[in-house]
Enzyme design. Structure first.
Site, PDB file in Angstrom:
ATOM      1  N   HIS A 106     -18.297  65.044 -17.514  1.00 19.98           N
ATOM      2  CA  HIS A 106     -16.899  64.702 -17.231  1.00 19.98           C
ATOM      3  C   HIS A 106     -16.252  65.703 -16.271  1.00 19.98           C
ATOM      4  CE1 HIS A 106     -17.612  62.103 -20.615  1.00 19.98           C
ATOM      5  NE2 HIS A 106     -16.382  61.612 -20.593  1.00 19.98           N
TER       6      HIS A 106
ATOM      7  N   LYS B 230      -2.778  56.180  -7.511  1.00 21.02           N
ATOM      8  CA  LYS B 230      -3.411  54.892  -7.195  1.00 21.02           C
ATOM      9  C   LYS B 230      -4.913  55.014  -7.429  1.00 21.02           C
ATOM     10  CE  LYS B 230      -2.965  51.029  -3.941  1.00 21.02           C
ATOM     11  NZ  LYS B 230      -2.582  50.019  -4.924  1.00 21.02           N
TER      12      LYS B 230
ATOM     13  N   GLU C 190       6.753  47.626 -14.158  1.00 19.33           N
ATOM     14  CA  GLU C 190       6.300  46.954 -12.925  1.00 19.33           C
ATOM     15  C   GLU C 190       5.347  45.850 -13.329  1.00 19.33           C
ATOM     16  OE1 GLU C 190       3.839  49.491 -10.406  1.00 19.33           O
ATOM     17  OE2 GLU C 190       2.984  50.487 -12.139  1.00 19.33           O
TER      18      GLU C 190
ATOM     19  N   LEU D  43       3.627  52.721  -9.946  1.00 20.28           N
ATOM     20  CA  LEU D  43       3.069  53.081  -8.644  1.00 20.28           C
ATOM     21  C   LEU D  43       4.210  53.062  -7.613  1.00 20.28           C
ATOM     22  CD1 LEU D  43       0.247  53.538  -7.194  1.00 20.28           C
ATOM     23  CD2 LEU D  43       0.724  51.308  -6.198  1.00 20.28           C
TER      24      LEU D  43
ATOM     25  N   ARG E  35       0.620  58.304   0.838  1.00 18.17           N
ATOM     26  CA  ARG E  35       0.352  58.043  -0.590  1.00 18.17           C
ATOM     27  C   ARG E  35      -1.108  58.369  -0.930  1.00 18.17           C
ATOM     28  NH1 ARG E  35       1.596  52.201  -3.039  1.00 18.17           N
ATOM     29  NH2 ARG E  35      -0.211  51.701  -1.751  1.00 18.17           N
TER      30      ARG E  35
HETATM   31  N1  PDD Z   1      -1.767  46.833  -5.734  1.00 21.28           N
HETATM   32  N2  PDD Z   1       2.013  48.520  -8.684  1.00 21.28           N
HETATM   33  C1  PDD Z   1       0.696  48.408  -8.919  1.00 21.28           C
HETATM   34  C2  PDD Z   1       0.189  48.742 -10.282  1.00 21.28           C
HETATM   35  C3  PDD Z   1      -0.172  47.996  -7.894  1.00 21.28           C
HETATM   36  O1  PDD Z   1      -1.499  47.920  -8.121  1.00 21.28           O
HETATM   37  C4  PDD Z   1       0.361  47.667  -6.614  1.00 21.28           C
HETATM   38  C5  PDD Z   1      -0.492  47.230  -5.464  1.00 21.28           C
HETATM   39  C6  PDD Z   1       1.753  47.788  -6.426  1.00 21.28           C
HETATM   40  C7  PDD Z   1       2.401  47.489  -5.088  1.00 21.28           C
HETATM   41  O2  PDD Z   1       2.182  48.541  -4.168  1.00 21.28           O
HETATM   42  P1  PDD Z   1       2.144  48.293  -2.593  1.00 21.28           P
HETATM   43  O3  PDD Z   1       3.443  47.663  -2.231  1.00 21.28           O
HETATM   44  O4  PDD Z   1       1.996  49.641  -2.027  1.00 21.28           O
HETATM   45  O5  PDD Z   1       0.983  47.377  -2.308  1.00 21.28           O
HETATM   46  C8  PDD Z   1       2.540  48.226  -7.473  1.00 21.28           C
HETATM   47  C9  PDD Z   1      -2.699  46.575  -4.666  1.00 21.28           C
HETATM   48  C10 PDD Z   1      -2.222  45.605  -3.637  1.00 21.28           C
HETATM   49  C11 PDD Z   1      -4.059  46.256  -5.264  1.00 21.28           C
HETATM   50  O6  PDD Z   1      -4.410  46.922  -6.214  1.00 21.28           O
HETATM   51  O7  PDD Z   1      -4.759  45.385  -4.752  1.00 21.28           O
END
Ligand code: PDD
Length: 291
Positions: A106, A154, A186, A210, A55
C-alpha cells in the site's frame, strides 16, 4: 485511425489504443492510486484547457505525485493526440498513476518509480438543442453520498460513483444526486445547481465535491450576465422544492433536470433560467473555440 481503434498516448508514445499495454502491477489497477482529467475538445480546440491542467496539478499534489510533464509538454502532447484523432469534437481522457511497483504494497514505492501516463480520446457530439435531454430534461434520483471525504481529488478510485450511477440507471434515471448529512452535494459524475425564487444556487467548492470546470464557468457566466448566483449549501428540502435543477459536466455541459425521484421539478419542463444560461454557454463556447 478509426473511432474503434483511436490513437492513444502511453508513456511518451503515440500508438493504436488496441496495442497499448499496462502491467497488472500498475498501482492504478491494483489500488486506484491514480488521478485523471476529462477535457472537452470542440472543432479541434481544447475547452478551458488551463483550468483542466490546473486541476490536474492540484489532484497530483493532493496524492503527492510529482507532475511528470510541464504545461508546455502537456499542451504539445494533447495537440498531437487531437490531430492524430482527426480533430473535431472529442473528449480527451488523461490518466496518471503512481506507476508499476515491483511488489504490491500500500505504501508508495521507495525509491519512486516512473508514473504511468495514458491519454485517449472518444468522439462526442456537443448536445443539440433538440436532443431529448435538453428539449424535455432528464430524470434523476437522490441517493446517500457514500463516497469518501476527499471528493475534491479527481481520482480514478470511483467505485462508489460507479455503484451510485448504476443504481440510478437501474431506476431509469440519468444521474444520482447525492445527499450527505441533509445537504445535496453533487451528482455521481456531475455538479449540481438549483434555481429558487429567481436565484441560482450551487454548493461551495470544498472537499465534499469535485471542483467542476463546467460548474465554475456556469458561476462565472451567471455573474457576467447578472443572474443572481449563490455558492452555498443546498438542503434536501430546498432541492425537493427547487423551481429548476441543473447538472453540469464537461461531457454533458448544462443539463436541465425535470424529474426528481419521479416527481416533476417546477412545471416539469426545462426552466427559463436554464434556457438563458444555456444560450450564454453556447455563445461563450463559440467565442472561445472560434466556432
Ligand atoms: N466527471 N463531479 C464529479 C463527481 C464528476 O465526476 C464530474 C465530471 C463533475 C463535473 O466536472 P467537470 O465539469 O470538470 O467535468 C463533477 C467526468 C466528466 C467523468 O468522470 O467522466
Amino acid at each position: 485511425m478509426t473511432s474503434d481503434d483511436p490513437i492513444a498516448w502511453l508513456n511518451g508514445e503515440f500508438l493504436p489504443r488496441g496495442e497499448a499495454r499496462i502491467s497488472p502491477m500498475d498501482r492504478g489497477f491494483l489500488f486506484g492510486d491514480s488521478i485523471y482529467e476529462v477535457i472537452p475538445v470542440y472543432q479541434g480546440v481544447p475547452f478551458r484547457l488551463d483550468e483542466h491542467l490546473d486541476r490536474l496539478k492540484r489532484s497530483l499534489d493532493a496524492i503527492s505525485l510529482p507532475e511528470p510533464h510541464s504545461r508546455e509538454e502537456w499542451k504539445a502532447m494533447l495537440s498531437g493526440l487531437i490531430e492524430h484523432n482527426g480533430g473535431g469534437n472529442l473528449a480527451v481522457y488523461l490518466q496518471i498513476s503512481r506507476g508499476v511497483a515491483p511488489k504490491r504494497d500500500h505504501a508508495f514505492p521507495d525509491p519512486a518509480v516512473e508514473p504511468t501516463v495514458f491519454a485517449t480520446t472518444s468522439p462526442v457530439e456537443p448536445p443539440a438543442a433538440d436532443h431529448p435531454d435538453r428539449a424535455e430534461g432528464v430524470a434523476v434520483i437522490t441517493l446517500d453520498d457514500i463516497r469518501w471525504s476527499r471528493c475534491d481529488i479527481k481520482t480514478t478510485a470511483l467505485l462508489a460513483n460507479v455503484l451510485l450511477r448504476q443504481q440510478a440507471a437501474r431506476e431509469g434515471a440519468v444521474e444520482a444526486v447525492l445527499l450527505r448529512d441533509g445537504f445535496a452535494t453533487e451528482g455521481a459524475a456531475s455538479n449540481l445547481f438549483i434555481v429558487r425564487d429567481g436565484r441560482v444556487v450551487t454548493p461551495p467548492n470544498s472537499h465534499l465535491i469535485l471542483p467542476g470546470i463546467t460548474r465554475d464557468l456556469v458561476v462565472e457566466l451567471c455573474r457576467e450576465h447578472e443572474l443572481p448566483v449563490e455558492e452555498r449549501e443546498i438542503s434536501e428540502a430546498e432541492l425537493r422544492e427547487a423551481d429548476e435543477i441543473w447538472l453540469t459536466s464537461s461531457t454533458r455541459e448544462v443539463v436541465p433536470v425535470t424529474r426528481l425521484n419521479a416527481r416533476a421539478v417546477g412545471d416539469g419542463q426545462p426552466g427559463p433560467l436554464w434556457k438563458t444560461l444555456a444560450r450564454h454557454y453556447v455563445n461563450f463556447k463559440r467565442k472561445l473555440c472560434g466556432l
